[in-house]
Each structure stands twice: as structure tokens, then as C-alpha cells.
Design a protein around this motif. Structure first.
Motif, PDB file in Angstrom:
ATOM      1  N   ARG A  44       0.796  -1.203   0.053  1.00  0.00           N
ATOM      2  CA  ARG A  44      -0.069  -0.142   0.020  1.00  0.00           C
ATOM      3  C   ARG A  44       0.949   1.345  -0.030  1.00  0.00           C
ATOM      4  N   GLU A  45       0.332   2.114  -0.854  1.00  0.00           N
ATOM      5  CA  GLU A  45       1.333   3.330  -1.127  1.00  0.00           C
ATOM      6  C   GLU A  45       0.446   4.606  -0.523  1.00  0.00           C
ATOM      7  N   PHE A  46       1.186   5.536   0.127  1.00  0.00           N
ATOM      8  CA  PHE A  46       0.463   6.903   0.339  1.00  0.00           C
ATOM      9  C   PHE A  46       0.390   7.789  -1.180  1.00  0.00           C
ATOM     10  N   VAL A  47      -0.741   8.137  -1.276  1.00  0.00           N
ATOM     11  CA  VAL A  47      -1.054   9.185  -2.432  1.00  0.00           C
ATOM     12  C   VAL A  47      -1.121  10.598  -2.014  1.00  0.00           C
ATOM     13  N   ALA A  48      -1.958  10.838  -1.171  1.00  0.00           N
ATOM     14  CA  ALA A  48      -2.157  12.265  -0.758  1.00  0.00           C
ATOM     15  C   ALA A  48      -2.706  12.602   0.424  1.00  0.00           C
ATOM     16  N   ALA A  49      -2.514  13.539   1.307  1.00  0.00           N
ATOM     17  CA  ALA A  49      -3.182  13.850   2.507  1.00  0.00           C
ATOM     18  C   ALA A  49      -3.642  15.284   2.618  1.00  0.00           C
ATOM     19  N   TYR A  59       1.496  15.154  -1.155  1.00  0.00           N
ATOM     20  CA  TYR A  59       1.276  14.295  -2.246  1.00  0.00           C
ATOM     21  C   TYR A  59       2.517  13.661  -2.517  1.00  0.00           C
ATOM     22  N   VAL A  60       2.241  12.254  -2.952  1.00  0.00           N
ATOM     23  CA  VAL A  60       3.459  11.256  -3.153  1.00  0.00           C
ATOM     24  C   VAL A  60       4.282  12.104  -4.562  1.00  0.00           C
ATOM     25  N   ASP A  61       5.594  12.060  -4.863  1.00  0.00           N
ATOM     26  CA  ASP A  61       6.044  12.663  -5.982  1.00  0.00           C
ATOM     27  C   ASP A  61       5.493  12.370  -7.247  1.00  0.00           C
ATOM     28  N   SER A  62       4.935  10.885  -7.567  1.00  0.00           N
ATOM     29  CA  SER A  62       4.610  10.300  -8.928  1.00  0.00           C
ATOM     30  C   SER A  62       3.121  11.104  -9.188  1.00  0.00           C
ATOM     31  N   VAL A  63       2.608  11.913  -8.044  1.00  0.00           N
ATOM     32  CA  VAL A  63       1.129  12.462  -8.754  1.00  0.00           C
ATOM     33  C   VAL A  63       1.153  13.581  -8.592  1.00  0.00           C
ATOM     34  N   LYS A  64       2.265  14.377  -8.095  1.00  0.00           N
ATOM     35  CA  LYS A  64       2.130  15.879  -8.114  1.00  0.00           C
ATOM     36  C   LYS A  64       1.914  16.547  -9.308  1.00  0.00           C
ATOM     37  N   GLY A  65       1.182  17.473  -9.441  1.00  0.00           N
ATOM     38  CA  GLY A  65       0.806  18.007 -10.788  1.00  0.00           C
ATOM     39  C   GLY A  65      -0.356  17.396 -11.403  1.00  0.00           C
ATOM     40  N   ARG A  66      -0.770  16.117 -10.956  1.00  0.00           N
ATOM     41  CA  ARG A  66      -1.761  15.605 -11.690  1.00  0.00           C
ATOM     42  C   ARG A  66      -3.077  15.140 -10.835  1.00  0.00           C
TER      43      ARG A  66
END
Length: 123
Positions: A44-49, A59-66
Motif C-alpha cells: 500500500r502506497e501513500f498518495v495524498a493527505a 502528495y507522493v511525488d509521482s502524482v504531483k501536478g496531476r
């Protein structure tokens, strides 16, 4: 106490989805809320809070800006707007309520968890 996530589905790469997480049984207006995801065979991976008042967001870096996390305390609901989706975003997405008001990426600090909603991005 229940967290009900919804809004998942099948979308083509580059598309968008908006996840919602509605809380019932108690209010979480004083708690930070978060989104996590788990892909097949992965942890399980953190996405956003988002903090209790929306003033602090991570945000996790992989979703920043999206991806954009937001909340409506009057509706006891938290959202995750996901744009420019990629195949790597395919996972079951879970919402969770943090023990505190600020939030963070540590899943052990989240007490209440929803059942998850499947997001599948086709390439």
C-alpha cells in the motif's frame, strides 16, 4: 463508523477520474484525511493527505501536478481529482482518517479505512 469510497472505474491513459470518500457514523472535520493505493503485488502506497481545514496538503511525488485532494467538511467528504492518468496509477484506492489534524504519509497513523475503489487505467 464507515468511510465509503466511490468514483473508481476504467479509464484510458490521459483521462480523469474523481474519487469521493463519504464518512458516516461520526464527523471527521477535526481529522486529517488521506488517500492510499495498492496495486497488485505491491505494498500500500501513500498518495495524498489533507489537513483538517485544507491548509496543509501533501502528495507522493509521482502524482504531483496531476492529482488534487480536497475536502468538504460540511458534507463529511474528501475528494481526489485525478487527471492525466497513467497505467501506473492502476490500483485499489483507499481513503482513511488520520488520528490527528495535520496528517501525513504514515499509514499506521490512520485509524479508519474505507473499503477501497478500483481504478484501472488502460494504455
Amino acid at each position: 463508523v464507515q468511510l465509503q469510497a466511490s468514483g473508481g472505474g476504467l479509464v484510458q491513459a490521459g483521462g480523469s477520474l474523481r474519487l469521493s470518500c463519504a464518512a458516516s457514523g461520526r464527523t471527521f472535520s477535526n481529522n486529517a484525511m488521506g488517500w492510499f493505493r495498492q496495486a497488485p503485488g505491491k505494498e500500500r502506497e501513500f498518495v495524498a493527505a489533507v489537513s483538517w481545514n485544507g491548509g496543509r496538503i501533501a502528495y507522493v511525488d509521482s502524482v504531483k501536478g496531476r492529482f488534487t485532494i480536497s475536502r468538504d467538511n460540511a458534507k463529511n467528504t474528501v475528494y481526489l481529482q485525478m487527471n492525466s492518468l497513467k497505467s501506473d496509477d492502476t490500483a485499489v484506492y483507499y481513503c482513511a482518517a488520520h488520528l490527528g489534524s495535520v496528517g501525513g504519509s504514515d499509514p499506521t497513523r490512520y485509524r479508519y479505512w474505507g473499503m477501497g475503489t478500483q481504478v484501472t487505467v488502460s494504455s
